[in-house]
Scaffold this motif. Structure first.
Motif, mmCIF file in Angstrom:
data_model
loop_
_atom_site.group_PDB
_atom_site.id
_atom_site.type_symbol
_atom_site.label_atom_id
_atom_site.label_comp_id
_atom_site.label_asym_id
_atom_site.label_seq_id
_atom_site.Cartn_x
_atom_site.Cartn_y
_atom_site.Cartn_z
ATOM 1 N N GLY A 39 14.080 13.455 31.813
ATOM 2 C CA GLY A 39 15.413 13.225 32.371
ATOM 3 C C GLY A 39 16.271 14.478 32.463
ATOM 4 N N ILE A 40 15.646 15.646 32.313
ATOM 5 C CA ILE A 40 16.405 16.903 32.411
ATOM 6 C C ILE A 40 16.316 17.407 33.855
ATOM 7 N N SER A 41 17.432 17.890 34.369
ATOM 8 C CA SER A 41 17.419 18.402 35.743
ATOM 9 C C SER A 41 16.776 19.795 35.762
ATOM 10 N N VAL A 42 15.718 19.935 36.550
ATOM 11 C CA VAL A 42 14.950 21.187 36.561
ATOM 12 C C VAL A 42 14.835 21.742 37.970
ATOM 13 N N SER A 43 15.102 23.034 38.104
ATOM 14 C CA SER A 43 14.741 23.671 39.369
ATOM 15 C C SER A 43 13.591 24.612 39.066
ATOM 16 N N GLY A 44 12.721 24.786 40.051
ATOM 17 C CA GLY A 44 11.573 25.673 39.868
ATOM 18 C C GLY A 44 11.681 26.791 40.874
ATOM 19 N N PHE A 45 11.736 28.021 40.378
ATOM 20 C CA PHE A 45 11.864 29.167 41.283
ATOM 21 C C PHE A 45 10.539 29.923 41.315
ATOM 22 N N ASP A 46 10.003 30.115 42.515
ATOM 23 C CA ASP A 46 8.760 30.878 42.650
ATOM 24 C C ASP A 46 8.853 31.743 43.897
ATOM 25 N N LEU A 47 8.278 32.949 43.804
ATOM 26 C CA LEU A 47 8.320 33.854 44.958
ATOM 27 C C LEU A 47 7.375 33.390 46.064
ATOM 28 N N SER A 48 6.374 32.596 45.684
ATOM 29 C CA SER A 48 5.402 32.154 46.685
ATOM 30 C C SER A 48 5.985 31.004 47.519
ATOM 31 N N ARG A 49 6.313 31.343 48.757
ATOM 32 C CA ARG A 49 6.896 30.312 49.637
ATOM 33 C C ARG A 49 5.876 29.202 49.924
ATOM 34 N N LYS A 50 4.610 29.621 49.930
ATOM 35 C CA LYS A 50 3.551 28.641 50.188
ATOM 36 C C LYS A 50 3.549 27.570 49.079
ATOM 37 N N ARG A 51 3.658 28.045 47.828
ATOM 38 C CA ARG A 51 3.660 27.100 46.699
ATOM 39 C C ARG A 51 4.886 26.198 46.759
ATOM 40 N N ILE A 52 6.042 26.796 47.066
ATOM 41 C CA ILE A 52 7.279 26.000 47.113
ATOM 42 C C ILE A 52 7.174 24.945 48.210
ATOM 43 N N SER A 53 6.638 25.364 49.344
ATOM 44 C CA SER A 53 6.536 24.408 50.454
ATOM 45 C C SER A 53 5.586 23.255 50.075
ATOM 46 N N ARG A 54 4.505 23.581 49.389
ATOM 47 C CA ARG A 54 3.577 22.527 48.938
ATOM 48 C C ARG A 54 4.260 21.576 47.960
ATOM 49 N N LEU A 55 4.988 22.154 47.013
ATOM 50 C CA LEU A 55 5.641 21.314 46.008
ATOM 51 C C LEU A 55 6.648 20.381 46.667
ATOM 52 N N LYS A 56 7.373 20.923 47.643
ATOM 53 C CA LYS A 56 8.376 20.085 48.316
ATOM 54 C C LYS A 56 7.715 18.908 49.022
ATOM 55 N N ARG A 57 6.448 19.147 49.462
ATOM 56 C CA ARG A 57 5.725 18.064 50.155
ATOM 57 C C ARG A 57 4.894 17.222 49.181
ATOM 58 N N GLY A 58 5.067 17.486 47.889
ATOM 59 C CA GLY A 58 4.340 16.693 46.894
ATOM 60 C C GLY A 58 2.862 17.024 46.833
ATOM 61 N N ILE A 59 2.536 18.280 47.077
ATOM 62 C CA ILE A 59 1.118 18.675 47.021
ATOM 63 C C ILE A 59 0.921 19.577 45.806
ATOM 64 N N SER A 60 -0.091 19.242 45.001
ATOM 65 C CA SER A 60 -0.339 20.050 43.801
ATOM 66 C C SER A 60 -1.398 21.109 44.084
ATOM 67 N N TYR A 61 -1.325 22.221 43.361
ATOM 68 C CA TYR A 61 -2.378 23.243 43.445
ATOM 69 C C TYR A 61 -2.950 23.484 42.052
ATOM 70 N N ILE A 62 -2.574 22.609 41.102
ATOM 71 C CA ILE A 62 -3.051 22.756 39.729
ATOM 72 C C ILE A 62 -3.676 21.446 39.289
ATOM 73 N N LYS A 63 -4.883 21.542 38.726
ATOM 74 C CA LYS A 63 -5.638 20.319 38.472
ATOM 75 C C LYS A 63 -4.971 19.359 37.494
ATOM 76 N N ASP A 64 -4.262 19.901 36.508
ATOM 77 C CA ASP A 64 -3.654 19.027 35.496
ATOM 78 C C ASP A 64 -2.419 18.282 35.997
ATOM 79 N N VAL A 65 -1.962 18.625 37.193
ATOM 80 C CA VAL A 65 -0.757 17.991 37.729
ATOM 81 C C VAL A 65 -1.130 17.294 39.034
ATOM 82 N N THR A 66 -0.703 16.028 39.198
ATOM 83 C CA THR A 66 -1.058 15.339 40.436
ATOM 84 C C THR A 66 0.079 15.479 41.456
#
Ligand SMILES: NC(=O)c1ccc[n+]([C@@H]2O[C@H](COP(=O)([O-])OP(=O)(O)OC[C@H]3O[C@@H](n4cnc5c(N)ncnc54)[C@H](O)[C@@H]3O)[C@@H](O)[C@H]2O)c1
Length: 438
Positions: A39-66
């Protein structure tokens, strides 16, 4: 008590604190989601625009996270991935999880930490706690990061607080994750330690406060150096046992029955990943700076570095012993990720073994359920499909990574020869004359 300290404490207490995680990789992403899930409000900052765009679309690039976990947290507004550095200013707590690799000459590469600190310094405001999680040499938090943050004109302990808390996550480990691994934390000041402890106590079962950031920095290096030294020792035993024609795996099982004073370590194709090969180099580099030689650590690092070469030579020797020519022979590498059940190729010993075998003229293909394509160093390969006929085509199946979701029985029933560097076949109750253990 400073206003800033009281402000942050209150926000932690009433759970309105805003957290920003800098670097959304294997460490940062699961941690950001752990905070968001509580329930904590979190922002995630990353230099990789590709990763940010994936996260925004709900796509994971790490196996432990769906993808679903990400999509739900984003939809609820609990997790906001962004490449805007302004997000750092909005946060009350900033947690730095950027990489700390080695440079070509095997010295620490803290450029990512420096870069993140400079970006943060430009956004720093009164009333913020900064925690560094990236593994690094002692003194980084106080002597490298703090001076960068001070360039903002703000003052430590009056405006902002700074602590180091090493990440201990073990990707692929289903039993221990961010929340149930005790968290060590040491501040650059006492107030920083106290605030840091309050922060993590919101999400982690046990927070272990230590006297200063340097103790926390070295504790992480001790943990990983303990591993590399013991791994090197077991590699030495594996090589010796081969010469003596003794089963090293059985030796370990026997030794392990001692209920105290022994902890089992197992051989394999070599060490890999982002941490274990790199961390001792951070330690020995710092030791050299203060005129101290870490002989034990350096020897262990040397033994570990040579091990993939030993495995490649043994594989070639086994092919030769079967009366086959090494040049022109074929090997199917089973598993190329650096460890079980992850899709992480960083420093994977399998890659070095492939290169070494190919140099000897061996044709190497691979299968790995988590690596859909190999494109790293000079290696570019598509995986083979694991089938009875595919397996039977090779002179050797070399098991480098013991992923859980592989049909080992099919492999054992169809392979001409298996070189098992992880003892996975025996562990699965599969034996056969065609299986050679490391
Ligand atoms: N992977 C592990 O199992 C593990 C375990 C314990 C500790 N660690 C340590 O944690 C740290 C992070 O490791 P990781 O495996 O998560 O790395 P990673 O490479 O998976 O992720 C790092 C992320 O940081 C981003 N990044 C790089 N520079 C940045 C910057 N200046 N600002 C914002 N984002 C930036 C990258 O784009 C990447 O997404 C390292 O110091 C590592 O040694 C890793």
């Amino acid at each position: 008590m400073s206003d800033s300290y009281a402000q942050i404490s209150k926000k932690i207490k009433d759970r309105t604190v805003k957290v920003s995680v800098v670097g959304l990789g294997y460490v940062g992403l699961p941690m950001a989601l752990s905070f968001a899930n509580k329930g904590i409000s979190v922002s995630g900052f990353d230099l990789s625009r590709k990763r940010i765009s994936r996260l925004k679309r709900g796509i994971s690039y790490i196996k432990d996270v769906t993808g679903r976990q990400i999509a739900e947290a984003v939809k609820k507004g609990a997790f906001s991935p962004t490449s805007s550095k302004k997000s750092l200013r909005d946060a009350d707590v900033i947690i730095i999880c950027v990489p700390t690799p080695l440079r070509k000459i095997k010295d620490p590469d803290i450029s990512y930490i420096l870069d993140a600190s400079r970006t943060l310094s430009g956004q720093l405001r009164s009333g913020q706690l900064i925690v560094v999680e990236s593994t690094t040499f002692p003194g980084t938090t106080r002597d490298v990061i703090l001076p960068e943050l001070k360039k903002s004109g703000l003052e430590l302990d009056r405006d902002f607080f700074l602590a180091f808390s090493p990440e201990r996550i073990d990707p692929g480990n289903e039993k221990y994750g961010f929340e149930n691994i005790p968290k060590v934390l040491g501040g650059v000041t006492g107030k920083s330690t106290r605030l840091g402890k309050k922060l993590y106590s919101m999400v982690v079962e046990k927070v272990v406060g230590v006297s200063c950031a340097e103790v926390a920095e070295v504790s992480k290096l001790l943990e990983n150096t303990f591993r590399i030294v013991n791994i090197a020792l077991i590699y030495e035993f594996a090589m010796l046992c081969d010469k003596l024609d003794i089963d090293v795996w059985e030796v370990i099982e026997a030794a392990k029955t001692k209920p105290f004073g022994f902890m089992p370590f197992y051989p394999g194709p070599g060490i890999g990943g982002h941490c274990i090969p790199a961390d001792p180099m951070y330690l020995s580099w710092k030791a050299r700076k203060v005129g101290f030689r870490t002989d034990m650590v350096d020897l262990a690092a040397r033994l570990n570095r040579m091990f993939p070469g030993y495995v490649a030579n043994r594989a070639a020797g086994l092919i030769k012993r079967r009366g086959k020519k090494i040049k022109g022979s074929s090997v199917l590498m089973l598993g190329v990720a650096f460890k079980r059940d992850v899709n992480d190729l960083r420093e994977s010993p399998a890659l070095e073994i492939i290169e070494k075998l190919e140099k000897k003229g061996v044709k190497v293909d691979y299968f790995d359920p988590y690596i859909p394509y190999l494109d790293i160093h000079d290696i570019k390969k598509k995986p083979v499909k694991l089938s009875a006929s595919a397996v039977s085509r090779y002179d050797m199946v070399l098991l480098a990574t013991d992923h859980s979701n592989v049909d080992y029985r099919l492999v054992a029933e169809n392979a001409d020869m298996i070189f098992d560097t992880r003892n996975v076949f025996e562990r699965n109750g599969i034996t056969g004359n065609n299986i050679v253990k490391l």
